[in-house]
Structures are given as C-alpha cells and as structure tokens.
Design a protein around this motif. Structure first.
Motif, short mmCIF file in Angstrom:
data_model
loop_
_atom_site.label_atom_id
_atom_site.label_comp_id
_atom_site.label_asym_id
_atom_site.label_seq_id
_atom_site.Cartn_x
_atom_site.Cartn_y
_atom_site.Cartn_z
N VAL A 1 -14.02 -4.12 4.35
CA VAL A 1 -13.82 -2.71 4.69
C VAL A 1 -13.31 -2.00 3.43
O VAL A 1 -12.09 -1.85 3.24
CB VAL A 1 -12.81 -2.54 5.86
N PRO A 2 -14.22 -1.56 2.55
CA PRO A 2 -13.79 -0.91 1.30
C PRO A 2 -12.87 0.29 1.57
O PRO A 2 -13.12 1.07 2.49
CB PRO A 2 -15.11 -0.46 0.67
N GLY A 3 -11.82 0.39 0.78
CA GLY A 3 -10.90 1.52 0.89
C GLY A 3 -9.92 1.43 2.05
O GLY A 3 -9.14 2.36 2.26
N TRP A 4 -9.90 0.32 2.78
CA TRP A 4 -9.03 0.19 3.95
C TRP A 4 -7.57 0.37 3.59
O TRP A 4 -7.09 -0.12 2.56
CB TRP A 4 -9.21 -1.18 4.60
N THR A 5 -6.85 1.12 4.43
CA THR A 5 -5.39 1.11 4.44
C THR A 5 -4.95 1.18 5.90
O THR A 5 -5.71 1.64 6.76
CB THR A 5 -4.74 2.31 3.69
N GLN B 1 5.83 14.81 11.42
CA GLN B 1 4.53 14.64 10.77
C GLN B 1 3.72 13.57 11.51
O GLN B 1 4.30 12.72 12.18
CB GLN B 1 4.72 14.21 9.31
N PRO B 2 2.41 13.59 11.36
CA PRO B 2 1.61 12.51 11.95
C PRO B 2 2.03 11.16 11.36
O PRO B 2 2.44 11.09 10.19
CB PRO B 2 0.17 12.85 11.53
N VAL B 3 1.94 10.12 12.15
CA VAL B 3 2.36 8.80 11.70
C VAL B 3 1.65 8.39 10.42
O VAL B 3 2.21 7.70 9.57
CB VAL B 3 2.18 7.75 12.83
N GLU B 4 0.42 8.86 10.23
CA GLU B 4 -0.35 8.51 9.03
C GLU B 4 0.33 8.98 7.74
O GLU B 4 0.06 8.44 6.67
CB GLU B 4 -1.76 9.10 9.11
N GLU B 5 1.20 9.98 7.84
CA GLU B 5 1.89 10.46 6.64
C GLU B 5 2.93 9.46 6.14
O GLU B 5 3.46 9.62 5.04
CB GLU B 5 2.52 11.83 6.88
N GLY B 6 3.18 8.41 6.89
CA GLY B 6 4.01 7.33 6.40
C GLY B 6 3.45 6.71 5.13
O GLY B 6 4.17 6.05 4.38
N ARG B 7 2.17 6.96 4.88
CA ARG B 7 1.53 6.46 3.66
C ARG B 7 2.22 6.94 2.39
O ARG B 7 2.11 6.34 1.33
CB ARG B 7 0.06 6.89 3.63
N LEU B 8 2.97 8.02 2.50
CA LEU B 8 3.64 8.61 1.34
C LEU B 8 4.97 7.95 1.01
O LEU B 8 5.58 8.28 -0.01
CB LEU B 8 3.86 10.11 1.58
N PHE B 9 5.43 7.05 1.88
CA PHE B 9 6.78 6.51 1.76
C PHE B 9 6.76 5.00 1.53
O PHE B 9 6.84 4.22 2.47
CB PHE B 9 7.61 6.83 3.02
N ARG B 10 6.68 4.59 0.29
CA ARG B 10 6.71 3.16 -0.02
C ARG B 10 8.12 2.65 0.25
O ARG B 10 9.11 3.33 -0.03
CB ARG B 10 6.34 2.92 -1.47
N LEU B 11 8.20 1.41 0.75
CA LEU B 11 9.50 0.87 1.14
C LEU B 11 9.60 -0.60 0.73
O LEU B 11 8.82 -1.44 1.19
CB LEU B 11 9.66 1.01 2.66
N GLY B 12 10.54 -0.91 -0.14
CA GLY B 12 10.78 -2.28 -0.56
C GLY B 12 11.64 -3.03 0.44
O GLY B 12 12.27 -2.43 1.32
#
Length: 188
Positions: free
Chosen positions: A97-101, A153-164
């Motif tokens: 699935v190219p580009g999958w996230t 925000q929509p749950v998909e906006e979690g993409r903006l928040f990297r978490l270690g």
C-alpha cells in the motif's frame, strides 16, 4: 483550569524497531523500565484528580514504575487496533500500500479513525468532567489522536504530533479554548 497530562509508555522491543503494536501485549525493555522510573519524580510535583492507564502491560507498567500503581485501567486508552498490520513496520505495509500511514489509510481488520475518535472522545469527556488534572498513560498513536480530539480536531490530525517513548505532554485551556501547552517532552 484543569490539564490533561499525557505519558507515552516506555520502550518495548517493537517500539524500538518501529513495529505497529496495538493488541500485542509486550513488556517494557530494561531501558523502557528505567525511563518509566525516571518519570515519577518529574510528575510528583503535580497533583492529579484522576490517573488513567491503558490496559496494555507496557502502559500499565509505565504507570506503576512512575509511582502510579493505583492508576485506573481505561479500555478506551488502548492503542489503535492495526488489524492485519499488527507487528508490521510502515515500510513493510507500504510494499503493498504505497504511501500508507495510520492517519490516512484504513487498517484491514482493525479500527477506523472514527472508532478511535469515538473512544478517545469519551476520555476527553472524563478529563473535562473531573475537578483537577488528569494523568493518562497510553500509546504512540492513541495519545496524538487524543490530543487532536482535545483540540477539537479530526483524529487524523494526530499525524502532526510525533511522540517518543517515556515522554510527557500537557493539554489545557487558554481563554476557554483547548490548547497544547507542552508536547513530547523527554524526562531526564
């Protein structure tokens, strides 16, 4: 003004190698245990009206090692259910699935973004109902998704928040608006 403090669990073998870990209940690595123990003193200066943890061992053990063995298990805090992609890396998934996230594509046999949003909205509701701060121990995708929902925000906006792993983040309010106060702060 109440805050919600987010703590991602300590390192596991799969978090170290980038494998998607939803349902698989892995223990912390020795490094993960050590990092979880360091969280305790950093969190001790804040009082919490409620402490919640995902039922997954890695989150629950992080809470215990940080000094919160009385954390209440909340099934809504489990990690995103990756379905057929459980245990795979993003690179492996992208071979078919190219580009999958997780944020932009479905997980066959797993949860949809809407299902994740629905359960995390319940956590946000519980945090907003309590008189005082909430401390949450959970996971690398569920916590950014929770932050997105806190911020309306929509749950998909979690993409903006990297978490270690073994990091803390704080969500709050400013002039009655939900805000991010601190994100992905390592504890040393």
């Amino acid at each position: 003004m109440s805050e919600i403090w987010l703590v991602r669990h300590g390192e596991t073998e799969w978090s170290r190698s980038g494998r998607h870990t939803g349902r698989t209940d892995l223990p912390l690595t020795p490094d993960g245990e050590a990092a979880a123990a360091v969280l305790g003193p950093a969190l001790a200066s804040t009082s919490f009206a409620q402490v919640l943890t995902s039922p997954r061992r890695r989150a629950h053990d992080t809470a215990r090692l940080a000094g919160f063995s009385d954390a209440v298990v909340d099934d809504d805090l489990v990690e995103w259910d990756y379905g057929d992609y459980e245990g795979m890396t993003t690179t492996e998934i992208r071979e078919s699935v190219p580009g999958w996230t997780i944020w932009t594509h479905p997980c066959p046999g797993g949860e949809s973004a809407q299902e994740v949003a629905d359960r995390l909205d319940r956590v946000v509701g519980r945090a907003r109902e309590v008189d005082g701060n909430t401390l949450v121990f959970a996971h690398g995708h569920s916590l950014p998704a929770l932050a997105a929902r806190w911020l309306d925000q929509p749950v998909e906006e979690g993409r903006l928040f990297r978490l270690g792993t073994a990091t803390t983040s704080v969500l709050g309010e400013y002039h009655e608006a939900p805000v991010m106060m601190r994100w992905n702060s390592p504890v040393t």
